[in-house]
Design an enzyme around this catalytic site. Structure first.
Site, PDB file in Angstrom:
ATOM      1  N   CYS A   1      -0.811  16.197   4.680  1.00  0.00           N
ATOM      2  CA  CYS A   1      -1.130  15.066   3.812  1.00  0.00           C
ATOM      3  C   CYS A   1      -0.074  15.051   2.724  1.00  0.00           C
ATOM      4  CB  CYS A   1      -2.532  15.222   3.219  1.00  0.00           C
ATOM      5  SG  CYS A   1      -2.894  13.895   2.042  1.00  0.00           S
TER       6      CYS A   1
ATOM      7  N   HIS B   1      -7.589  21.105   9.058  1.00  0.00           N
ATOM      8  CA  HIS B   1      -6.158  21.433   9.061  1.00  0.00           C
ATOM      9  C   HIS B   1      -6.056  22.936   9.285  1.00  0.00           C
ATOM     10  CE1 HIS B   1      -4.287  17.561   7.895  1.00  0.00           C
ATOM     11  NE2 HIS B   1      -5.538  17.294   7.550  1.00  0.00           N
TER      12      HIS B   1
ATOM     13  N   ASN C   1      -2.849  19.385  11.426  1.00  0.00           N
ATOM     14  CA  ASN C   1      -4.242  19.393  11.898  1.00  0.00           C
ATOM     15  C   ASN C   1      -4.387  20.401  13.038  1.00  0.00           C
ATOM     16  OD1 ASN C   1      -3.571  16.315  11.197  1.00  0.00           O
ATOM     17  ND2 ASN C   1      -5.748  16.659  10.869  1.00  0.00           N
TER      18      ASN C   1
ATOM     19  N   HIS D   1     -12.851  17.711  10.541  1.00  0.00           N
ATOM     20  CA  HIS D   1     -11.417  17.406  10.459  1.00  0.00           C
ATOM     21  C   HIS D   1     -10.744  18.616   9.805  1.00  0.00           C
ATOM     22  CE1 HIS D   1      -8.075  14.403   9.636  1.00  0.00           C
ATOM     23  NE2 HIS D   1      -7.797  15.305   8.714  1.00  0.00           N
TER      24      HIS D   1
ATOM     25  N   ARG E   1      -1.448   8.928  12.976  1.00  0.00           N
ATOM     26  CA  ARG E   1      -1.696   8.637  11.553  1.00  0.00           C
ATOM     27  C   ARG E   1      -1.512   9.896  10.684  1.00  0.00           C
ATOM     28  NH1 ARG E   1      -4.435  10.538   7.361  1.00  0.00           N
ATOM     29  NH2 ARG E   1      -6.212  10.985   8.712  1.00  0.00           N
ATOM     30  N   ASP E   2      -2.377  10.874  10.826  1.00  0.00           N
ATOM     31  CA  ASP E   2      -2.298  12.057   9.957  1.00  0.00           C
ATOM     32  C   ASP E   2      -1.026  12.847  10.268  1.00  0.00           C
ATOM     33  OD1 ASP E   2      -3.085  13.831   8.004  1.00  0.00           O
ATOM     34  OD2 ASP E   2      -5.008  14.344   8.917  1.00  0.00           O
TER      35      ASP E   2
HETATM   36  P1  HMG Z   1      -2.378   1.455  -6.703  1.00  0.00           P
HETATM   37  O1  HMG Z   1      -0.942   1.583  -7.054  1.00  0.00           O
HETATM   38  O2  HMG Z   1      -3.401   1.926  -7.674  1.00  0.00           O
HETATM   39  O3  HMG Z   1      -2.726  -0.038  -6.236  1.00  0.00           O
HETATM   40  O4  HMG Z   1      -2.559   2.244  -5.322  1.00  0.00           O
HETATM   41  P2  HMG Z   1      -3.133  -1.305  -7.092  1.00  0.00           P
HETATM   42  O5  HMG Z   1      -4.453  -1.760  -6.580  1.00  0.00           O
HETATM   43  O6  HMG Z   1      -2.974  -1.028  -8.568  1.00  0.00           O
HETATM   44  O7  HMG Z   1      -2.010  -2.368  -6.664  1.00  0.00           O
HETATM   45  C1  HMG Z   1      -0.646  -2.204  -7.028  1.00  0.00           C
HETATM   46  C2  HMG Z   1       0.212  -2.999  -6.058  1.00  0.00           C
HETATM   47  O8  HMG Z   1       0.071  -2.426  -4.749  1.00  0.00           O
HETATM   48  C3  HMG Z   1      -0.186  -4.466  -5.909  1.00  0.00           C
HETATM   49  O9  HMG Z   1       1.009  -5.205  -5.647  1.00  0.00           O
HETATM   50  C4  HMG Z   1      -1.033  -4.492  -4.674  1.00  0.00           C
HETATM   51  O10 HMG Z   1      -1.031  -5.711  -3.971  1.00  0.00           O
HETATM   52  C5  HMG Z   1      -0.334  -3.432  -3.818  1.00  0.00           C
HETATM   53  P3  HMG Z   1       1.700  -6.102  -6.790  1.00  0.00           P
HETATM   54  O11 HMG Z   1       0.617  -7.040  -7.225  1.00  0.00           O
HETATM   55  O12 HMG Z   1       2.065  -5.125  -7.853  1.00  0.00           O
HETATM   56  O13 HMG Z   1       2.843  -6.681  -6.066  1.00  0.00           O
HETATM   57  N1  HMG Z   1      -1.282  -2.808  -2.875  1.00  0.00           N
HETATM   58  C6  HMG Z   1      -1.103  -2.719  -1.562  1.00  0.00           C
HETATM   59  N2  HMG Z   1      -0.087  -3.112  -0.751  1.00  0.00           N
HETATM   60  C7  HMG Z   1      -0.253  -2.870   0.579  1.00  0.00           C
HETATM   61  N3  HMG Z   1      -1.349  -2.287   1.110  1.00  0.00           N
HETATM   62  C8  HMG Z   1      -2.362  -1.889   0.342  1.00  0.00           C
HETATM   63  C9  HMG Z   1      -2.252  -2.106  -1.050  1.00  0.00           C
HETATM   64  N4  HMG Z   1      -3.077  -1.818  -2.087  1.00  0.00           N
HETATM   65  C10 HMG Z   1      -2.482  -2.267  -3.194  1.00  0.00           C
HETATM   66  N5  HMG Z   1      -3.446  -1.333   0.886  1.00  0.00           N
HETATM   67  C11 HMG Z   1      -3.717   2.719  -3.280  1.00  0.00           C
HETATM   68  C12 HMG Z   1      -3.849   2.414  -4.757  1.00  0.00           C
HETATM   69  C13 HMG Z   1      -5.084   3.128  -2.763  1.00  0.00           C
HETATM   70  C14 HMG Z   1      -3.218   1.487  -2.570  1.00  0.00           C
HETATM   71  C15 HMG Z   1      -2.686   3.866  -3.110  1.00  0.00           C
HETATM   72  O14 HMG Z   1      -3.111   4.931  -3.872  1.00  0.00           O
HETATM   73  C16 HMG Z   1      -2.500   4.297  -1.689  1.00  0.00           C
HETATM   74  O15 HMG Z   1      -1.922   3.573  -0.879  1.00  0.00           O
HETATM   75  N6  HMG Z   1      -2.995   5.526  -1.337  1.00  0.00           N
HETATM   76  C17 HMG Z   1      -2.954   6.004   0.036  1.00  0.00           C
HETATM   77  C18 HMG Z   1      -2.532   7.444   0.087  1.00  0.00           C
HETATM   78  C19 HMG Z   1      -2.610   7.925   1.519  1.00  0.00           C
HETATM   79  O16 HMG Z   1      -2.463   7.158   2.464  1.00  0.00           O
HETATM   80  N7  HMG Z   1      -2.837   9.250   1.687  1.00  0.00           N
HETATM   81  C20 HMG Z   1      -2.930   9.843   2.997  1.00  0.00           C
HETATM   82  C21 HMG Z   1      -4.195   9.500   3.726  1.00  0.00           C
HETATM   83  S1  HMG Z   1      -5.588  10.476   3.240  1.00  0.00           S
HETATM   84  C22 HMG Z   1      -5.463  11.923   4.187  1.00  0.00           C
HETATM   85  O17 HMG Z   1      -4.466  12.145   4.822  1.00  0.00           O
HETATM   86  C23 HMG Z   1      -6.665  12.833   4.246  1.00  0.00           C
HETATM   87  C24 HMG Z   1      -7.424  12.722   5.592  1.00  0.00           C
HETATM   88  O18 HMG Z   1      -6.569  13.064   6.675  1.00  0.00           O
HETATM   89  C25 HMG Z   1      -8.638  13.662   5.576  1.00  0.00           C
HETATM   90  C26 HMG Z   1      -8.299  15.101   5.135  1.00  0.00           C
HETATM   91  O19 HMG Z   1      -7.421  15.739   5.745  1.00  0.00           O
HETATM   92  O20 HMG Z   1      -8.946  15.540   4.178  1.00  0.00           O
HETATM   93  C27 HMG Z   1      -7.946  11.309   5.823  1.00  0.00           C
HETATM   94 MG    MG Z   2      -6.091  15.086   7.305  1.00  0.00          MG
END
Ligand code: HMG
Ligand code: MG
Length: 320
Positions: free
Chosen positions: A255, A224, A264, A222, A29-30
């Site tokens: 990320c 990095h 990581n 966690h 995933r990450d």
């Molecule tokens: P948004 O654009 O604000 O979503 O994104 P929305 O709620 O306004 O919806 C817009 C459209 O997206 C809609 O479709 C929804 O159905 C669709 P439409 O009606 O226009 O056809 N939609 C989705 N489709 C599929 N799956 C979904 C989904 N949600 C809405 N889940 C959202 C908001 C949260 C979805 C977006 O910002 C997003 O996907 N963010 C994820 C970013 C990400 O994955 N970042 C990496 C992970 S975090 C990380 O790595 C840190 C960590 O490792 C810890 C650390 O290191 O600190 C965990």
């Molecule tokens: Mg991370």
């Protein structure tokens, strides 16, 4: 003569460390969420299967996020369909919102992780939500997931610093973390998203949580490894009673929404240290190194893990 692991040179315990550490493997995933190229789904499925065979029991497999935000993981449903779950292994996935939860439920997922931010800027960049409104997005996800019998982990990002806001006060992190736990999450993973933390900061943050009534048994770390501090920070967290450590095979990772985040802590580097300390992990280092070498060949670049480089063949993943 070579030896498969650090314990071949003797295991020497340090006072105050746990007997056993659970590794929460985040490579699929990450790690893969930050690869420039999209890794074929069959390679991902084999990667996850190999990690399970190496003895990892928590393998964070993918994310049900918006496919336009993270195209690298757009194949989440297909990947889960291909998995052959190994007994005793958990395969959590990231879920940010109700749409993500629907997709996870359709695939029969039993464990998810929500992922919040300790800062306003990263909440907006990573989730398209404000610091406050992220909790309103997560609350119904956790509530409904628990009703379906799922386990829910929480992540908190930018716990040690933020590339846009700079220093992040311990109290601000503790406040946000307690709110995530209070939603009903069984564990909170403290993310050093950009790797700026140092051991004293880790101790101060864990003390801050303890003062707020959250002991190390509910926390994971966690790290990095951007500035090479991940192992030192991990050792500090272990001396404070933390027993769950996130790591990614071969040191894959980053990320996509935090540009200064690199990989990581490498799982192999962690296992090398823990083996030498006589702390059990259940992970077979030889098999894990083979997995990272195999993946490096598929990605076409060498692993950044020092242990993979030391134990693997010199030409794994091509030369750099
Ligand atoms: P948004 O654009 O604000 O979503 O994104 P929305 O709620 O306004 O919806 C817009 C459209 O997206 C809609 O479709 C929804 O159905 C669709 P439409 O009606 O226009 O056809 N939609 C989705 N489709 C599929 N799956 C979904 C989904 N949600 C809405 N889940 C959202 C908001 C949260 C979805 C977006 O910002 C997003 O996907 N963010 C994820 C970013 C990400 O994955 N970042 C990496 C992970 S975090 C990380 O790595 C840190 C960590 O490792 C810890 C650390 O290191 O600190 C965990
Ligand atoms: Mg991370």
């Amino acid at each position: 003569m070579t030896t498969a692991g650090s314990a071949g040179y003797g295991a020497y315990r340090l006072d105050g460390l746990p007997a056993r550490v659970t590794i929460h493997e985040v490579g699929p995933r990450d790690g893969l969420q930050n690869e420039a190229a999209i890794v074929p789904v069959e390679v991902k499925a084999e990667f996850v299967a190999r990690l399970a065979r190496a003895g990892l029991t928590r393998i964070e497999t993918t994310s049900f996020v918006h496919p336009k935000w993270v195209p690298q993981l757009a194949d989440a449903a297909e990947l889960l369909d291909r998995l052959e779950p190994a007994p005793g292994v958990r395969y959590p996935v990231l879920v940010p919102n109700e749409r993500g939860l629907d997709r996870a439920l359709e695939r029969g997922v039993t464990e998810i992780a929500i992922f919040g931010s300790a800062t306003e800027t990263f909440a907006r960049r990573n989730l398209n939500q404000g610091l406050e409104s992220q909790f309103a997005m997560f609350a119904p996800v956790v509530e409904r997931a628990l009703r379906h019998g799922m386990k829910v982990r929480a992540y908190l990002s930018m716990c040690f610093g933020d590339p846009w806001e700079g220093a992040v006060p311990v109290e601000q992190v503790v406040r946000a973390g307690v709110r995530l736990l209070d939603l009903g999450c069984f564990e909170l993973s403290l993310g050093d998203t950009i790797g700026v933390g140092t051991p004293g900061h880790v101790a101060a943050l864990l003390d801050g949580f303890a003062a707020a009534g959250v002991g190390p048994e509910r926390l994971a770390v966690h790290f990095h490894d951007t500035y090479g501090q991940a192992l030192a920070n991990t050792l500090t967290a272990l001396t404070k009673g933390v027993t769950v450590v996130d790591a990614s095979a071969g040191g894959l990772g980053g990320c996509p929404y935090a540009e200064s985040a690199t990989g990581n802590l490498a799982t192999e580097d962690l296992v090398w240290m823990l083996d030498g300390l006589g702390v059990e992990t259940g992970v077979d280092l030889t098999s894990l190194v083979e997995t990272s070498v195999w993946l490096a060949d598929r990605l076409g670049r060498p692993s950044v893990s020092r242990v993979v480089r030391a134990l693997g063949p010199a030409d794994a993943g091509g030369s750099d």
